[in-house]
Design a protein around this motif. Structure first.
Motif, short mmCIF file in Angstrom:
data_model
loop_
_atom_site.label_atom_id
_atom_site.label_comp_id
_atom_site.label_asym_id
_atom_site.label_seq_id
_atom_site.Cartn_x
_atom_site.Cartn_y
_atom_site.Cartn_z
N TYR A 128 0.97 -3.29 7.96
CA TYR A 128 1.06 -1.94 7.37
C TYR A 128 2.20 -1.09 7.95
O TYR A 128 2.44 0.01 7.48
N SER A 134 -2.82 5.81 12.94
CA SER A 134 -1.87 6.43 12.02
C SER A 134 -2.22 6.11 10.57
O SER A 134 -2.13 6.97 9.68
N TYR A 135 -2.63 4.86 10.35
CA TYR A 135 -2.99 4.44 9.00
C TYR A 135 -4.21 5.22 8.49
O TYR A 135 -4.20 5.76 7.38
N THR A 138 -3.44 8.90 7.87
CA THR A 138 -2.65 9.06 6.65
C THR A 138 -3.53 8.95 5.41
O THR A 138 -3.39 9.73 4.45
#
Length: 221
Positions: A128, A134-135, A138
C-alpha cells in the motif's frame, strides 16, 4: 317545573362543554413554543459498525458520545416544524477514535494467519506504500460523513393539534391525509415527555429505526 329542569340540564351541558374547551385551550397554550431534546446515537452507531462493518465491539470507543438534537416548534394556528440535526463534530471525533481498534484488528488478523506484526508492517508498506496506521487514518478521514448527515438531518414543516389527550402531527392542516402521527405525552413539571409515537412521518420513523427508543424528554427553549 319540567321546563326549569330542562333549562338547568342544558346549562349544565353548556358548562361542561365550555370547561372541556377551556382545558383544551390551556393544554395548547402549554405546548406552544420550541421544545428540544438530545438523543444519544452512540449505541446505535456502535451496533451498526460491529454489525455491517465487522468491527469487534471490544475495539469501539467508549468515551465519545454522538447525539442527535430533535427540535420541535409548535406555533399558533397549528403550524409546526420538526428539525433533526446530528452533532457533526462529535461524529467525526467518534470515527477518528476508531483508528487504534481497527489497527489492532488488522494486526490480529495477520497473527491468526501466522504473520507477526513486523512482517505484517513490511508487507503492508510494500503493498500500500504506507504503514498500517497511515493507511487506517487515511481511510477514516475519507469516510463519507455527509451521507449519514443527509439520511439523518432534516427540517419539516407541518401542522399539529391536541385531541383526546394526544398530540397529532400532519402535513395537511385539516388532517385529512394518511400521514397523521399520533403521540401520547405527559408533562413532568416543565418537561414535555413523549411516551409513544405511532408514525408515518420520515423524521420520527428514522429516529425509531436508529434505535432511539422512547420516552423522549423535551425542555422548552
Amino acid at each position: 317545573m319540567k321546563t326549569t329542569k330542562r333549562i338547568a340540564a342544558l346549562l349544565l351541558v353548556l358548562v361542561l362543554a365550555l370547561s372541556l374547551v377551556a382545558c383544551g385551550n390551556q393544554e395548547e397554550k402549554k405546548l406552544l413554543g420550541t421544545w428540544q431534546t438530545e438523543l444519544d446515537l452512540t449505541e446505535a452507531l456502535s451496533e451498526a459498525l460491529s454489525g455491517s462493518s465487522g468491527i469487534d465491539a471490544a475495539y469501539l470507543p467508549t468515551d465519545t458520545t454522538v447525539s442527535i438534537t430533535l427540535t420541535l416548534t409548535l406555533a399558533e394556528k397549528q403550524a409546526c416544524t420538526i428539525a433533526v440535526a446530528l452533532d457533526k463534530d462529535a461524529f467525526n471525533a467518534y470515527i477518528a477514535s476508531l483508528s487504534d481498534g481497527v489497527i489492532e484488528m488488522l494486526y490480529q488478523s495477520g497473527e491468526e494467519a501466522g504473520v507477526d506484526r513486523e512482517t505484517f508492517d513490511s508487507v503492508f508498506a510494500t503493498q500500500y506504500g504506507m504503514d498500517v496506521k497511515s493507511y487506517v487514518d487515511t481511510m477514516l478521514e475519507g469516510y463519507d460523513a455527509d451521507t449519514l448527515l443527509d439520511e439523518v438531518e432534516s427540517t419539516e414543516d407541518g401542522y399539529w393539534k391536541v385531541e383526546d389527550g394526544k398530540l397529532y402531527f400532519s402535513d395537511e392542516k385539516d388532517f385529512s391525509g394518511d400521514d397523521i402521527d399520533e403521540t401520547t405525552y405527559h408533562f413532568d413539571g416543565e418537561t414535555l415527555i413523549f411516551d409513544s409515537i405511532t408514525t408515518e412521518d420520515d423524521s420520527f420513523s428514522q429516529l425509531e429505526e436508529l434505535g432511539l427508543e422512547l420516552p423522549w424528554s423535551f425542555t422548552k427553549k
